[in-house]
Design a protein around this motif. Sequence first.
Motif, PDB file in Angstrom:
ATOM      1  N   PHE A  27       0.698  -1.010   0.046  1.00 10.33           N
ATOM      2  CA  PHE A  27      -0.045   0.143   0.055  1.00 10.33           C
ATOM      3  C   PHE A  27       0.852   1.156  -0.117  1.00 10.33           C
ATOM      4  CE2 PHE A  27      -2.120  -3.497   2.517  1.00 10.33           C
ATOM      5  CZ  PHE A  27      -3.273  -3.444   1.591  1.00 10.33           C
ATOM      6  N   LYS A  28       0.784   2.112  -0.904  1.00 12.86           N
ATOM      7  CA  LYS A  28       1.479   3.327  -1.030  1.00 12.86           C
ATOM      8  C   LYS A  28       1.065   4.461   0.264  1.00 12.86           C
ATOM      9  CE  LYS A  28       3.275   3.198  -5.614  1.00 12.86           C
ATOM     10  NZ  LYS A  28       3.207   4.072  -6.845  1.00 12.86           N
ATOM     11  N   GLU A  80       2.497   8.232   2.078  1.00  7.76           N
ATOM     12  CA  GLU A  80       3.042   9.470   1.744  1.00  7.76           C
ATOM     13  C   GLU A  80       4.734   9.309   1.948  1.00  7.76           C
ATOM     14  OE1 GLU A  80       3.521  13.388   4.035  1.00  7.76           O
ATOM     15  OE2 GLU A  80       1.704  12.903   3.842  1.00  7.76           O
ATOM     16  N   ASN A  81       5.236   8.384   2.584  1.00  2.74           N
ATOM     17  CA  ASN A  81       6.532   8.437   2.812  1.00  2.74           C
ATOM     18  C   ASN A  81       7.061   7.143   2.647  1.00  2.74           C
ATOM     19  OD1 ASN A  81       5.719   7.209   5.232  1.00  2.74           O
ATOM     20  ND2 ASN A  81       6.884   8.148   6.739  1.00  2.74           N
ATOM     21  N   GLY A  82       6.479   6.246   1.775  1.00  2.72           N
ATOM     22  CA  GLY A  82       6.958   4.640   1.432  1.00  2.72           C
ATOM     23  C   GLY A  82       5.907   3.854   1.259  1.00  2.72           C
ATOM     24  N   ALA A  83       6.077   2.770   1.454  1.00  3.95           N
ATOM     25  CA  ALA A  83       4.847   1.827   1.374  1.00  3.95           C
ATOM     26  C   ALA A  83       4.533   0.755   2.683  1.00  3.95           C
ATOM     27  CB  ALA A  83       5.450   0.715   0.371  1.00  3.95           C
ATOM     28  N   LEU A  84       3.522   0.309   2.926  1.00  2.00           N
ATOM     29  CA  LEU A  84       3.086  -0.802   3.742  1.00  2.00           C
ATOM     30  C   LEU A  84       2.855  -2.002   3.394  1.00  2.00           C
ATOM     31  CD1 LEU A  84       0.742   1.622   5.988  1.00  2.00           C
ATOM     32  CD2 LEU A  84       3.024   1.141   6.639  1.00  2.00           C
TER      33      LEU A  84
END
Length: 75
Positions: free
Chosen positions: A2-3, A5-9
């Motif tokens: 999942f995108k 704001e500061n990366g991906a989960l």
Amino acid sequence: PFKVENGALFRIGDPTLVQFWAKGRIATRAEVDASVASGIHLLEEPARQQGHDAMRELRRLRSAFDRLLAGACPA
């Protein structure tokens, strides 16, 4: 993934083992509770900003965490 704001989960599935550690040893329930209490605001504030659905999802995930905690580190 999942995108964000500061990366991906990433969702990696359910845990097979849950342990909580503090100071080089298994943490007490009080230590785990204090740790969660000291940092939950870091998740609550962005969820509030994102709206009702985000807060509902955070409550759902917190409830799932509490169930894991009860099994791994009884009060």
